[in-house]
Design a protein around this motif. Structure first.
Motif, short mmCIF file in Angstrom:
data_model
loop_
_atom_site.label_atom_id
_atom_site.label_comp_id
_atom_site.label_asym_id
_atom_site.label_seq_id
_atom_site.Cartn_x
_atom_site.Cartn_y
_atom_site.Cartn_z
N GLY A 1 0.79 -1.23 0.00
CA GLY A 1 0.00 0.00 0.00
C GLY A 1 0.82 1.27 0.00
O GLY A 1 0.26 2.36 -0.11
N SER A 2 2.14 1.18 0.12
CA SER A 2 2.99 2.37 0.17
C SER A 2 2.93 3.15 -1.13
O SER A 2 2.82 2.57 -2.21
N GLY A 3 3.02 4.47 -1.01
CA GLY A 3 3.01 5.32 -2.18
C GLY A 3 3.56 6.70 -1.87
O GLY A 3 4.04 6.95 -0.76
N ILE A 4 3.50 7.57 -2.87
CA ILE A 4 4.00 8.93 -2.71
C ILE A 4 3.02 9.93 -3.31
O ILE A 4 2.34 9.64 -4.28
N ILE A 5 2.99 11.10 -2.70
CA ILE A 5 2.24 12.23 -3.24
C ILE A 5 3.29 13.21 -3.77
O ILE A 5 4.21 13.59 -3.03
N GLN B 1 -6.74 -1.81 5.54
CA GLN B 1 -6.98 -1.76 6.98
C GLN B 1 -5.68 -1.71 7.80
O GLN B 1 -5.44 -2.55 8.67
N PRO B 2 -4.81 -0.73 7.53
CA PRO B 2 -3.57 -0.64 8.30
C PRO B 2 -3.82 -0.28 9.76
O PRO B 2 -4.87 0.27 10.09
N ASP B 3 -2.85 -0.60 10.60
CA ASP B 3 -2.94 -0.30 12.03
C ASP B 3 -2.33 1.06 12.36
O ASP B 3 -2.46 1.54 13.48
N GLY B 4 -1.65 1.66 11.42
CA GLY B 4 -1.01 2.96 11.60
C GLY B 4 -0.39 3.42 10.30
O GLY B 4 -0.52 2.75 9.27
N TYR B 5 0.30 4.55 10.35
CA TYR B 5 0.96 5.11 9.15
C TYR B 5 2.26 5.77 9.55
O TYR B 5 2.41 6.28 10.65
N ASN B 6 3.20 5.81 8.60
CA ASN B 6 4.31 6.75 8.61
C ASN B 6 4.08 7.65 7.40
O ASN B 6 3.79 7.16 6.31
N HIS C 1 6.05 10.60 1.36
CA HIS C 1 5.84 9.17 1.53
C HIS C 1 4.60 8.92 2.38
O HIS C 1 4.41 9.56 3.42
N VAL C 2 3.76 7.99 1.94
CA VAL C 2 2.58 7.57 2.69
C VAL C 2 2.73 6.06 2.84
O VAL C 2 2.63 5.32 1.87
N ILE C 3 3.02 5.62 4.07
CA ILE C 3 3.36 4.22 4.31
C ILE C 3 2.42 3.62 5.34
O ILE C 3 2.52 3.92 6.54
N PRO C 4 1.51 2.77 4.91
CA PRO C 4 0.66 2.07 5.87
C PRO C 4 1.52 1.14 6.72
O PRO C 4 2.48 0.54 6.22
N ARG C 5 1.19 1.01 8.00
CA ARG C 5 1.94 0.14 8.90
C ARG C 5 1.00 -0.89 9.51
O ARG C 5 -0.19 -0.61 9.74
N PHE C 6 1.54 -2.05 9.80
CA PHE C 6 0.73 -3.18 10.25
C PHE C 6 1.31 -3.78 11.52
O PHE C 6 2.54 -3.90 11.67
N ALA C 7 0.43 -4.20 12.43
CA ALA C 7 0.85 -4.72 13.74
C ALA C 7 1.70 -5.97 13.64
O ALA C 7 2.50 -6.24 14.54
N ASP C 8 1.59 -6.72 12.56
CA ASP C 8 2.35 -7.96 12.44
C ASP C 8 3.70 -7.80 11.73
O ASP C 8 4.38 -8.77 11.44
#
Length: 113
Positions: free
Chosen positions: A19-23, A59-64, A83-90
């Motif tokens: 899901g990572s991407g850039i604007i 459904q990410p658990d957070g973002y950077n 940078h838009v980086i979805p983060r996941f608990a696992d």
């Protein structure tokens, strides 16, 4: 791809984290400090739209979310990009934000008097 008047969102083809991407601004701007006021506002608006889509799809658990500026700051492509980086608990590094790397003992600069 998603876009608005001055910016576009591109999802990375082979991201390290799904899901990572850039604007990016449509006009060339070397760094975040070169954005116009309109580009700032459009970046924020697009960021909100991107989050809505990523939340629904992954459904990410957070973002950077962040900018690298200058070669020492980690910028490798000299066209401003958020940078838009979805983060996941696992993930192995879950809970480790960008400050984790800056605080690392390996990153301490020698101080001279």
């Amino acid at each position: 791809m998603m876009d608005n008047e001055t910016c576009m969102y591109l999802q990375l083809k082979e991201p390290e984290i799904i899901g990572s991407g850039i604007i990016i601004p449509k006009q060339h701007r070397e760094t975040v400090f070169d954005l116009t006021e309109e580009e700032w506002l459009d970046t924020l608006a697009l960021l909100q739209e991107v989050k809505t889509v990523l939340d629904a799809e992954y459904q990410p658990d957070g973002y950077n979310v962040g900018w690298n500026t200058g070669s020492v700051g980690g910028q490798h492509i000299f066209h401003a990009h958020l940078h838009v980086i979805p983060r996941f608990a696992d993930e192995p590094f879950a809970g480790k934000g960008i400050r984790h790397w800056f605080k690392s003992q390996d990153n301490i600069r020698p101080v001279t008097p």
